[in-house]
Design a protein around this motif. Structure first.
Motif, short mmCIF file in Angstrom:
data_model
loop_
_atom_site.label_atom_id
_atom_site.label_comp_id
_atom_site.label_asym_id
_atom_site.label_seq_id
_atom_site.Cartn_x
_atom_site.Cartn_y
_atom_site.Cartn_z
N VAL A 1 -10.27 3.01 -5.60
CA VAL A 1 -10.86 3.30 -4.29
C VAL A 1 -9.93 4.26 -3.54
N LEU A 2 -10.44 5.45 -3.25
CA LEU A 2 -9.70 6.48 -2.53
C LEU A 2 -10.13 6.46 -1.07
N ARG A 3 -9.20 6.14 -0.17
CA ARG A 3 -9.47 6.08 1.26
C ARG A 3 -8.57 7.08 1.97
N PHE A 4 -9.07 7.68 3.05
CA PHE A 4 -8.22 8.58 3.83
C PHE A 4 -8.59 8.50 5.30
N ASP A 5 -7.61 8.78 6.14
CA ASP A 5 -7.83 8.84 7.58
C ASP A 5 -8.14 10.28 7.97
N PRO A 6 -9.33 10.56 8.51
CA PRO A 6 -9.62 11.92 8.94
C PRO A 6 -8.60 12.42 9.97
N VAL A 7 -8.41 13.73 10.01
CA VAL A 7 -7.48 14.32 10.98
C VAL A 7 -7.87 13.84 12.38
N SER B 1 -3.12 9.81 9.86
CA SER B 1 -3.16 11.27 9.73
C SER B 1 -2.66 11.91 11.03
N GLU B 2 -2.51 13.23 10.99
CA GLU B 2 -2.02 13.94 12.17
C GLU B 2 -2.96 13.72 13.34
N ARG B 3 -2.42 13.25 14.46
CA ARG B 3 -3.24 12.94 15.63
C ARG B 3 -3.49 14.20 16.45
N GLN B 4 -4.05 15.18 15.79
CA GLN B 4 -4.37 16.46 16.41
C GLN B 4 -5.81 16.40 16.93
N THR B 5 -6.02 16.74 18.19
CA THR B 5 -7.36 16.75 18.74
C THR B 5 -8.06 18.04 18.33
N ILE B 6 -9.08 17.90 17.49
CA ILE B 6 -9.83 19.05 17.01
C ILE B 6 -11.32 18.77 17.16
N GLU B 7 -12.11 19.82 17.09
CA GLU B 7 -13.56 19.66 17.20
C GLU B 7 -14.08 18.86 16.01
N GLN C 1 0.84 -1.19 0.00
CA GLN C 1 0.00 0.00 0.00
C GLN C 1 0.88 1.24 0.00
N ARG C 2 0.58 2.17 -0.90
CA ARG C 2 1.32 3.43 -0.95
C ARG C 2 0.48 4.53 -0.31
N VAL C 3 0.96 5.03 0.80
CA VAL C 3 0.25 6.08 1.53
C VAL C 3 0.86 7.43 1.18
N ARG C 4 0.01 8.37 0.85
CA ARG C 4 0.45 9.73 0.53
C ARG C 4 -0.23 10.70 1.49
N TYR C 5 0.16 11.97 1.40
CA TYR C 5 -0.37 12.95 2.35
C TYR C 5 -0.86 14.20 1.65
N HIS D 1 -3.16 20.61 8.73
CA HIS D 1 -2.96 19.28 9.30
C HIS D 1 -2.73 18.26 8.18
N SER D 2 -1.87 17.28 8.43
CA SER D 2 -1.59 16.26 7.43
C SER D 2 -2.69 15.21 7.41
N ILE D 3 -3.09 14.80 6.19
CA ILE D 3 -4.16 13.81 5.99
C ILE D 3 -3.59 12.67 5.15
N ALA D 4 -3.57 11.48 5.71
CA ALA D 4 -3.05 10.30 5.00
C ALA D 4 -4.12 9.75 4.07
N TYR D 5 -3.70 9.39 2.85
CA TYR D 5 -4.66 8.78 1.92
C TYR D 5 -3.95 7.74 1.07
N ALA D 6 -4.74 6.86 0.47
CA ALA D 6 -4.21 5.81 -0.40
C ALA D 6 -5.24 5.51 -1.48
N ILE D 7 -4.75 5.06 -2.63
CA ILE D 7 -5.61 4.68 -3.76
C ILE D 7 -5.33 3.21 -4.08
N THR D 8 -6.39 2.43 -4.17
CA THR D 8 -6.28 1.01 -4.49
C THR D 8 -7.10 0.72 -5.74
N GLY D 9 -6.52 -0.05 -6.67
CA GLY D 9 -7.24 -0.45 -7.87
C GLY D 9 -7.11 0.55 -9.00
N SER D 10 -7.90 0.36 -10.05
CA SER D 10 -7.87 1.25 -11.20
C SER D 10 -9.28 1.33 -11.78
N GLY D 11 -9.55 2.44 -12.45
CA GLY D 11 -10.87 2.67 -13.01
C GLY D 11 -11.48 3.93 -12.44
#
Length: 401
Positions: free
Chosen positions: A185-191, A196-202, A128-132, A139-149
Motif C-alpha cells: 500500500v503506497l500512501r502519500f501526503d499531498p503538498v 509533506s511541504e506545508r506550502q500553500t498552493i492552488e 513506519q518508514r517515511v520517504r520523500y 516541493h517535498s512529498i512524503a510517502y510510505a509503503i506498507t505490506g508486500s505484494g
C-alpha cells in the motif's frame, strides 16, 4: 549485527551507516540495498533477487534499480567507473567485492534479527518508514509503503492526509493494515498537508495526479492499482485517464462526477463549509466533529473522533477551505470515457454527502465499470459496522483478480 568493510561500519539494529565514525545519511531503500550486499559479500545478487529483497517483488523499472545502485555507490565513495566496492557483472547482477568483518553487538540475538528482517514489511509493522519525493515544482512529498505484494496507491479523502497521524490511530490504520496482508500500500501526503511541504498552493487535481506519478517513480513502481475515497476520486480519475499504461485497476468508494456546486441548480448554503470556517483550527472542536459526523452518521463515534484528529492535523483551516471550494466546483465528466482500466465502484445507498446518483454517473461513464451499493448511510465503510467485512472481501478480491 554490525559489519565493517572498506572503512565503513553498518549497524543493522540502529539502521546506521558510518565512515570512520561519521554518520553517512542514506535513504532507507539504499540502506537496505547496501545491507543485502554486505550480508552476502562476494556472492552474485541477481536483478530478480534485488527486486524481491529490496522492492518486495513489486514491478520496478531498470532505471529505478540503477538509480538505487548509483546512490549506494555514492554513499560508499564508489562509482560505476571504479567499482571498488560494488561490482556489476554484465547481464547477471551485482556483488560486494570488499572484505567484510562481522561484529556482534553484546546481547544481540542473531536468529531474532534475521527473523525481524524477513518480516520488516509484514502486516502490523511497528515502525513506519517515511520517504520523500519531489513534485515538478520542487516541493517535498512524503510517502510510505506498507505490506508486500502488488502495489496499490491509496488516494485519500479530500486530498488531506497525514502519514504520521494515520499510522498511530486505529481508525486510520484499519484499511491499509488489512490490505497490506496481500498488497504493498503506497500512501502519500499531498503538498500542503501532513508530513509533506506545508506550502500553500492552488488546488489542482491534475497536478495532484502528476505528483502521485512522481511518488510512484520515487518508490520504483511502474504499474499499480488505485484505491480512492471521496474527493480522492478527482486526482485518481486524472491519473487513470492521463497515465493509462501505469494503471492496472481502479477502485472507488464514495466518489462522484460533479461537485456540489455543479450538480445543484440553485446551490444552498454549504453548512459543512461554515462549520469548517468556524472551528477547524480548534483541536477536537464541536464544529469539526460535526463535519465528520455528517460523513459518518452511523459511527462508530470513536473512529469518527479519530478522523477529526487526523484531518485537523493534516491541514489548517485556510487549506481546508480551499480544498472544500475546489471539491465543490470540480467535475471529472470529461475524463470518464478515457478511463480504460477495470473499475469497481462502491457507494452507500443512504450517503448524504454525495448521492448514489453520482456513483451511477461514474459507472455509466467509465467503460465496463461495475457498481456495488452498500446498505449504509456512512460515506465510507468503517470497521465494526455491518458492511465492513463485505466491502473489504469484495475489494481485495477485485484487486487480486
Amino acid at each position: 549485527m554490525r559489519y565493517r568493510f572498506a572503512g565503513f561500519e553498518l549497524d543493522e539494529a540502529q539502521h546506521e551507516l558510518t565512515n570512520d565514525g561519521t554518520l553517512v545519511t542514506v535513504e532507507p531503500l539504499v540502506f537496505d540495498l547496501i545491507l543485502l550486499l554486505v550480508q552476502n559479500a562476494g556472492q552474485l545478487i541477481t536483478r530478480d533477487r534485488l527486486v524481491e529483497e529490496i522492492w518486495n517483488g513489486r514491478i520496478v523499472s531498470d532505471s529505478a534499480i540503477s538509480a538505487c545502485l548509483a546512490s549506494a555507490r555514492a554513499a560508499l565513495g564508489d562509482s560505476g567507473k571504479t567499482q571498488s566496492v560494488i561490482r556489476t557483472v554484465a547481464r547477471r547482477g551485482v556483488r560486494l567485492v570488499a572484505t567484510v568483518q562481522c561484529v556482534e553487538t553484546p546481547g544481540e540475538d542473531e536468529p531474532a534479527l534475521r527473523q525481524g528482517r524477513a518480516v520488516k514489511h509484514a502486516f502490523h509493522e511497528e515502525t513506519q518508514r517515511v520517504r520523500y519525493a519531489r513534485s515538478e515544482e520542487g516541493h517535498s512529498i512524503a510517502y510510505a509503503i506498507t505490506g508486500s505484494g502488488p502495489p496499490v496507491l491509496y488516494c485519500r479523502l479530500s486530498g488531506a492526509a497525514n502519514l504520521e497521524m494515520e499510522w498511530k490511530l486505529p481508525g486510520g490504520r484499519a484499511f491499509f493494515d488489512t490490505v497490506a496482508e496481500r498488497f504493498s500500500v503506497l500512501r502519500f501526503d499531498p503538498v500542503g498537508s501532513g508530513m509533506s511541504e506545508r506550502q500553500t498552493i492552488e488546488t489542482d487535481f491534475s497536478r495532484m495526479a502528476r505528483d502521485a506519478i512522481r511518488v510512484a517513480d520515487a518508490a520504483g513502481i511502474d504499474r499499480f492499482s488505485i484505491y480512492s475515497t471521496s474527493g480522492g476520486v478527482l486526482p485518481a480519475a486524472h491519473i487513470a485517464a492521463n497515465f493509462p499504461d501505469r494503471i492496472k485497476k481502479l477502485a472507488i468508494i464514495g466518489g462522484y462526477v460533479d461537485g456540489r456546486s455543479r450538480r445543484q441548480v440553485n446551490p444552498r448554503a454549504d453548512v459543512i463549509r461554515e462549520l469548517m470556517a468556524n472551528g477547524w483550527d480548534e483541536p477536537e472542536s464541536s464544529f469539526a466533529t460535526a463535519v465528520l459526523a455528517s460523513y459518518f452518521p452511523e459511527g462508530p463515534f470513536d473512529t469518527v473522533k479519530d478522523f477529526v484528529r487526523l484531518m485537523q492535523s493534516a491541514v489548517d483551516k485556510e487549506h481546508m477551505l480551499k480544498l472544500r471550494d475546489a471539491i465543490n466546483d470540480a467535475s471529472i465528466e470529461p475524463l470518464l470515457a478515457r478511463i480504460t482500466c477495470p473499475t469497481l465502484i462502491f457507494h452507500g445507498r443512504k450517503d448524504g454527502i454525495h448521492p448514489l446518483s453520482e456513483a451511477q454517473k461514474l459507472a455509466a461513464g467509465i467503460r465496463d465499470a461495475e457498481l456495488i451499493t452498500l446498505e449504509t448511510a456512512n460515506h465510507l465503510p468503517l470497521p465494526d459496522t455491518p458492511v465492513w467485512d463485505q466491502f473489504m472481501e469484495t475489494l481485495i478480491a477485485f484487486l487480486a483478480e
